[in-house]
Design a protein around this motif. Structure first.
Motif, mmCIF file in Angstrom:
data_model
loop_
_atom_site.group_PDB
_atom_site.id
_atom_site.type_symbol
_atom_site.label_atom_id
_atom_site.label_comp_id
_atom_site.label_asym_id
_atom_site.label_seq_id
_atom_site.Cartn_x
_atom_site.Cartn_y
_atom_site.Cartn_z
ATOM 1 N N VAL A 98 -76.724 -7.301 17.113
ATOM 2 C CA VAL A 98 -78.157 -7.554 17.046
ATOM 3 C C VAL A 98 -78.769 -6.700 15.950
ATOM 4 O O VAL A 98 -78.192 -5.662 15.561
ATOM 5 C CB VAL A 98 -78.809 -7.236 18.415
ATOM 6 C CG1 VAL A 98 -78.692 -5.764 18.729
ATOM 7 C CG2 VAL A 98 -80.254 -7.701 18.473
ATOM 8 N N GLU A 99 -79.919 -7.117 15.444
ATOM 9 C CA GLU A 99 -80.660 -6.279 14.501
ATOM 10 C C GLU A 99 -81.561 -5.340 15.282
ATOM 11 O O GLU A 99 -82.403 -5.776 16.065
ATOM 12 C CB GLU A 99 -81.505 -7.131 13.551
ATOM 13 C CG GLU A 99 -82.227 -6.298 12.494
ATOM 14 C CD GLU A 99 -83.169 -7.112 11.611
ATOM 15 O OE1 GLU A 99 -84.104 -6.498 11.048
ATOM 16 O OE2 GLU A 99 -82.965 -8.331 11.502
ATOM 17 N N THR A 106 -77.098 -6.810 11.195
ATOM 18 C CA THR A 106 -76.799 -6.676 12.615
ATOM 19 C C THR A 106 -75.816 -5.535 12.817
ATOM 20 O O THR A 106 -75.047 -5.192 11.921
ATOM 21 C CB THR A 106 -76.205 -7.970 13.189
ATOM 22 O OG1 THR A 106 -75.000 -8.282 12.482
ATOM 23 C CG2 THR A 106 -77.187 -9.117 13.072
ATOM 24 N N ALA A 144 -83.962 -10.859 22.922
ATOM 25 C CA ALA A 144 -84.595 -12.032 22.309
ATOM 26 C C ALA A 144 -86.106 -11.893 22.222
ATOM 27 O O ALA A 144 -86.744 -12.592 21.434
ATOM 28 C CB ALA A 144 -84.240 -13.287 23.111
ATOM 29 N N GLU A 168 -88.212 -9.450 21.133
ATOM 30 C CA GLU A 168 -88.690 -8.976 19.835
ATOM 31 C C GLU A 168 -87.690 -8.000 19.248
ATOM 32 O O GLU A 168 -86.842 -7.454 19.957
ATOM 33 C CB GLU A 168 -90.059 -8.284 19.968
ATOM 34 C CG GLU A 168 -90.053 -7.009 20.794
ATOM 35 C CD GLU A 168 -91.385 -6.295 20.794
ATOM 36 O OE1 GLU A 168 -91.982 -6.144 19.708
ATOM 37 O OE2 GLU A 168 -91.835 -5.896 21.881
ATOM 38 N N ARG A 169 -87.788 -7.790 17.946
ATOM 39 C CA ARG A 169 -86.943 -6.795 17.306
ATOM 40 C C ARG A 169 -87.474 -5.402 17.651
ATOM 41 O O ARG A 169 -88.658 -5.126 17.486
ATOM 42 C CB ARG A 169 -86.961 -6.965 15.784
ATOM 43 C CG ARG A 169 -86.020 -6.004 15.076
ATOM 44 C CD ARG A 169 -86.316 -5.899 13.596
ATOM 45 N NE ARG A 169 -85.378 -5.011 12.939
ATOM 46 C CZ ARG A 169 -85.427 -3.678 12.978
ATOM 47 N NH1 ARG A 169 -86.397 -3.077 13.665
ATOM 48 N NH2 ARG A 169 -84.533 -2.940 12.366
ATOM 49 N N ASP A 209 -91.024 -7.630 13.215
ATOM 50 C CA ASP A 209 -90.131 -7.252 14.302
ATOM 51 C C ASP A 209 -89.760 -8.427 15.199
ATOM 52 O O ASP A 209 -88.913 -8.281 16.080
ATOM 53 C CB ASP A 209 -90.774 -6.162 15.171
ATOM 54 C CG ASP A 209 -90.778 -4.810 14.480
ATOM 55 O OD1 ASP A 209 -90.164 -4.686 13.406
ATOM 56 O OD2 ASP A 209 -91.385 -3.868 15.020
ATOM 57 N N VAL A 240 -88.014 -11.614 16.692
ATOM 58 C CA VAL A 240 -86.675 -12.183 16.573
ATOM 59 C C VAL A 240 -86.733 -13.549 15.903
ATOM 60 O O VAL A 240 -85.933 -13.868 15.025
ATOM 61 C CB VAL A 240 -86.018 -12.279 17.963
ATOM 62 C CG1 VAL A 240 -84.677 -12.993 17.872
ATOM 63 C CG2 VAL A 240 -85.833 -10.889 18.560
ATOM 64 N N ASP A 241 -87.682 -14.372 16.329
ATOM 65 C CA ASP A 241 -87.886 -15.696 15.716
ATOM 66 C C ASP A 241 -89.315 -15.759 15.193
ATOM 67 O O ASP A 241 -90.143 -16.516 15.704
ATOM 68 C CB ASP A 241 -87.635 -16.811 16.740
ATOM 69 C CG ASP A 241 -86.185 -16.865 17.184
ATOM 70 O OD1 ASP A 241 -85.321 -16.886 16.299
ATOM 71 O OD2 ASP A 241 -85.932 -16.879 18.400
#
Length: 279
Positions: free
Chosen positions: A38-39, A50, A90, A92-93, A247, A249-250
């Protein structure tokens, strides 16, 4: 072994020795050596790449009938643990493992059976060793309370218009107010799309700060924590988009202010979205 965290993650023999004095030690469900790429990370070198994380999660559970009924609905499923990890990754970053651990623990403690949750997360690719964090949280200590009220704001995109007039007009509206603004980026375009994206977002933030400087009733906010506090306390705010957008994720591909506002309103589960002052 006397340290409870060491007992939780250590061999079964250690836990048996540590809980020997207890008449009714709690059962424990565990997921160990669960790896996900994951990032994550606060450093610039950790953005856009990642890295592997290893999760060890141990959940103490209350009394249940699973052994008697042989019914999966009567126990805490292992899937519940892995799904908590997946859901928080999933959402948020994140910059910090500490934040991720807290959110996983809170999500699990919102379930019916867990009494305490032990979470260990390690970064496997940041150096010659493993870098990590370990936490233990009990019911009532979770960062996210089960059933907590989630405010549903009114989101208004103000293209061309007077912020003070908008605030006056909505003064009697009981809903939390979040205002987004437009900005134009003059000058030559950046050499890369990523650099231009940062420039566009910063231009919006600059416009927000300029408006806030002339209107003391609003504050500029950037983080979800700041937004939640403002909504719960009736503070009108202007959204500075960089952190949430970068930040996510999508996140949104476009940096058009209206497109960003539509994405943001969806993320915030807005009760209503208004687009004003846009031709």
């Amino acid at each position: 072994m006397t340290d409870e965290t060491t007992q939780a993650f250590g061999p079964l023999e250690g836990r048996a020795a540590g809980t020997a004095a207890s008449a009714t030690p709690a059962d424990r469900i565990s997921v160990r050596d669960h790896e996900v790429a994951v990032e994550i990370g606060a450093f610039q070198a950790e953005r856009g790449v990642t890295q592997r994380l290893r999760f060890d999660v141990v959940v103490e559970v209350g009394a249940h009938d699973g052994a008697d009924t042989d019914d999966v609905d009567d126990i805490l499923s292992y899937d519940t643990v892995t799904e908590a990890i997946t859901a928080e990754l999933a959402a948020e970053r994140l910059n910090l493992l500490e934040t991720l651990a807290e959110r996983i623990a809170a999500r699990l403690l919102a379930e019916r059976q867990p009494l305490r949750v032990f979470v260990r997360i390690q970064k496997l690719d940041r150096g010659p060793g493993k870098l990590g964090v370990e936490i233990v949280r009990g019911r009532g200590e979770a960062a996210l309370a089960e059933g907590a009220d989630v405010p549903h704001p009114l989101v208004v995109h103000l293209g061309q218009g007077d912020l003070s007039v908008l605030l006056d007009r909505l003064a009697d509206d009981p809903r939390p107010l979040i205002v987004t603004v437009a900005a134009t980026t003059d000058g030559p375009r950046a050499a890369t799309a990523d650099a231009q994206r940062h420039i566009d977002l910063l231009a919006i933030e600059q416009a927000a700060w300029a408006l806030a400087g002339a209107e003391p009733r609003v504050k500029v906010v950037a983080t979800r924590t700041e937004l939640d506090w403002a909504m719960k306390n009736g503070q009108p705010v202007l959204w500075a988009p960089s952190k949430l957008v970068l930040d996510a994720v999508d996140g949104p591909e476009s940096t058009d202010p209206v497109d960003l506002t539509r994405w943001f309103a969806d993320e915030m589960q807005a009760e209503e979205l208004r687009i004003e002052g846009v031709a």
